[in-house]
Design a protein around this motif. Structure first.
Motif, PDB file in Angstrom:
ATOM      1  N   LYS A 128       0.828  -1.207   0.000  1.00 32.08           N
ATOM      2  CA  LYS A 128       0.000   0.000   0.000  1.00 32.08           C
ATOM      3  C   LYS A 128       0.866   1.263   0.000  1.00 32.08           C
ATOM      4  O   LYS A 128       0.555   2.249  -0.676  1.00 32.08           O
ATOM      5  N   GLU A 129       1.948   1.248   0.755  1.00 32.88           N
ATOM      6  CA  GLU A 129       2.842   2.404   0.774  1.00 32.88           C
ATOM      7  C   GLU A 129       3.433   2.652  -0.611  1.00 32.88           C
ATOM      8  O   GLU A 129       3.574   3.796  -1.048  1.00 32.88           O
ATOM      9  N   ALA A 130       3.789   1.554  -1.302  1.00 28.06           N
ATOM     10  CA  ALA A 130       4.319   1.691  -2.662  1.00 28.06           C
ATOM     11  C   ALA A 130       3.247   2.247  -3.602  1.00 28.06           C
ATOM     12  O   ALA A 130       3.527   3.105  -4.454  1.00 28.06           O
ATOM     13  N   GLN A 131       2.017   1.739  -3.454  1.00 32.20           N
ATOM     14  CA  GLN A 131       0.914   2.239  -4.279  1.00 32.20           C
ATOM     15  C   GLN A 131       0.631   3.712  -4.001  1.00 32.20           C
ATOM     16  O   GLN A 131       0.430   4.497  -4.924  1.00 32.20           O
ATOM     17  N   ASP A 132       0.644   4.080  -2.722  1.00 34.97           N
ATOM     18  CA  ASP A 132       0.395   5.476  -2.360  1.00 34.97           C
ATOM     19  C   ASP A 132       1.485   6.392  -2.903  1.00 34.97           C
ATOM     20  O   ASP A 132       1.200   7.504  -3.380  1.00 34.97           O
ATOM     21  N   ALA A 133       2.739   5.912  -2.852  1.00 30.32           N
ATOM     22  CA  ALA A 133       3.849   6.705  -3.370  1.00 30.32           C
ATOM     23  C   ALA A 133       3.714   6.895  -4.882  1.00 30.32           C
ATOM     24  O   ALA A 133       3.973   7.989  -5.412  1.00 30.32           O
ATOM     25  N   GLU A 134       3.298   5.830  -5.577  1.00 27.99           N
ATOM     26  CA  GLU A 134       3.125   5.910  -7.025  1.00 27.99           C
ATOM     27  C   GLU A 134       1.986   6.869  -7.382  1.00 27.99           C
ATOM     28  O   GLU A 134       2.106   7.679  -8.316  1.00 27.99           O
ATOM     29  N   GLU A 135       0.895   6.791  -6.625  1.00 28.47           N
ATOM     30  CA  GLU A 135      -0.235   7.698  -6.878  1.00 28.47           C
ATOM     31  C   GLU A 135       0.156   9.144  -6.601  1.00 28.47           C
ATOM     32  O   GLU A 135      -0.240  10.054  -7.333  1.00 28.47           O
ATOM     33  N   SER A 136       0.937   9.346  -5.557  1.00 37.19           N
ATOM     34  CA  SER A 136       1.396  10.698  -5.235  1.00 37.19           C
ATOM     35  C   SER A 136       2.290  11.246  -6.336  1.00 37.19           C
ATOM     36  O   SER A 136       2.191  12.420  -6.728  1.00 37.19           O
ATOM     37  N   LYS A 137       3.158  10.366  -6.857  1.00 35.21           N
ATOM     38  CA  LYS A 137       4.048  10.767  -7.941  1.00 35.21           C
ATOM     39  C   LYS A 137       3.252  11.145  -9.187  1.00 35.21           C
ATOM     40  O   LYS A 137       3.528  12.164  -9.840  1.00 35.21           O
ATOM     41  N   LYS A 138       2.241  10.320  -9.509  1.00 34.60           N
ATOM     42  CA  LYS A 138       1.414  10.608 -10.677  1.00 34.60           C
ATOM     43  C   LYS A 138       0.648  11.910 -10.504  1.00 34.60           C
ATOM     44  O   LYS A 138       0.487  12.681 -11.447  1.00 34.60           O
TER      45      LYS A 138
END
Length: 403
Positions: A355-365
């Motif tokens: 989830k942290e990786a997904q959240d980081a990716e969404e934040s980056k996008k």
């Protein structure tokens, strides 16, 4: 010799322990064993088989997930009947509110064999209801409810449930000595006596209906001092006319009436006089109503006992769907259940990492999208400025020539 005896006893215990029901939802065939309710007048939601959006192990972490918002859910599965007479009863399952649930149930119910599976609904009689329930900030609790003589008996303690988006393991242990334990993620969060913490039985003692406080009973620790008297100059009015006020020069008595000075607080006012208090020489302390044995009370050593259990069900309502149920276990082996629940630590660690990786990716996008939008806006402004420059007509000087 003792080692041999101990080994023999452990072997007997291992052989005598029993798993009554286990469901890990290992594959898509789960629907062949579970029965959806068709109770009339209800719009029931469907479950899907999934590990969710984030997980530790895609294959091992799968369960059944509520999939439709604002729906009742009613589904059940039967298994061979058993009784927990003279044995512990352990009920355990995992719940994952990955949708960040706002209002909805996450509990399970156990039923006897009279359950009509296709007619399961909220008022269907059950033996035990256990698990988390969340609705807004005010309701975040673990239900522990037993059926007893036709009534559903709720625990009289407040057990707080987990309200995050990760998997949690809920365990209820009911013992033949009429005690219980509630564990979350293999950690004890509550325990106690069934008789003390549930209103199965009327109270052992009641107030003696024939007893009443004697008329001369003194329960006031202090009394007015009979020798105290009010000072002669005590009584003063609460307000007085303002001595510094004067009648306005333009005051017309005929038009405005008789002039009276406005009132102000009297600095000499002392309030209501009360005699000072002294110790009451006749004080006996607070009167305690005598109690007697309750004639309606009868001890029940079998509060823990469920004579027949042969079905498990999910019968609940959810506003926002997305809860995943799994790792269901009903057994009499406390140690086995504790071992089975140890997987929750790895599940949580894996879920948090993904989830942290997904959240980081969404934040980056999101940042890239904002930057892209800003760049597009700048380019549009530059194009507008260029168009304005092109549309400017240069001066020819003809007017000056004419002059």
């Amino acid at each position: 010799m003792w080692a041999t005896v101990l080994s023999y006893l452990l072997l007997i215990a291992a052989v005598s322990s029993e798993v009554y029901f286990e469901e890990k939802f290992p594959d898509s065939s789960w629907e062949q064993n579970w029965v959806y309710s068709e109770h009339p007048g209800e719009e029931f939601g469907k479950f899907i088989w999934t590990a969710g959006k984030f997980y530790n192990d895609l294959d091992k972490d799968k369960g059944i997930q509520t999939s439709q918002d604002a729906r009742f859910y009613a589904i059940s599965r039967k298994f061979p009947s058993f009784s927990n007479k003279d044995k512990p009863l352990v009920i355990q399952f995992s719940v994952k509110h990955e949708q960040n649930i706002d209002c909805g149930g996450g509990y399970i119910k156990l039923f006897d064999c009279s359950l009509e599976q296709k007619n399961l609904y909220g008022d269907s009689p059950y033996e035990i209801m256990f698990g988390p329930d969340i609705c807004g900030p005010g309701t975040k609790k673990v239900h522990v409810i037993f059926s007893y003589k036709g009534k559903n008996i709720l625990i009289n303690k407040d057990i707080r449930c987990k309200d995050d988006v990760y998997t949690h393991m809920y365990t209820l242990i009911v013992k033949p000595d009429n005690t219980y334990e509630v564990l979350i993620d293999n950690e004890k969060v509550e325990d106690g006596s069934l008789e003390s913490d549930f209103d199965f039985l009327p109270p052992k003692k009641i107030k003696d209906p024939k007893a009443k406080k004697p008329e001369d009973w003194e329960d006031n620790p202090t009394i007015d001092d009979p020798d105290d008297t009010k000072p002669e100059d005590w009584d003063k009015p609460a307000t007085i006319p303002d001595p510094e006020a004067s009648k306005p020069a333009d005051w017309d008595t005929e038009m405005d009436g008789e002039w009276e000075a406005p009132q102000i607080d009297n600095p000499e006012y002392k309030g209501e006089w009360k005699p000072k208090q002294i110790d009451n020489p006749k004080y006996k302390g607070p009167w305690i109503h005598p109690e007697i044995d309750n004639p309606e009370y009868t001890a029940d050593p079998d509060l823990y006992l469920r004579k027949e259990i042969c079905a498990i069900g999910l019968d609940l309502w959810q506003v926002k769907s997305g809860t995943i149920f799994g790792n269901m276990l009903i057994t009499d082996d406390i140690a086995e259940a504790k071992t089975a629940a140890e997987i929750v630590k790895d599940m949580q660690a894996g879920e948090k990492k993904m989830k942290e990786a997904q959240d980081a990716e969404e934040s980056k996008k999101a940042e890239e999208s904002i930057a892209s939008a800003a760049k597009t806006e700048d380019e549009d402004e530059d194009e507008d400025e260029e168009e304005e420059d092109e549309n400017v007509i240069p001066e020819t000087g003809d007017e000056h020539d004419e002059l």
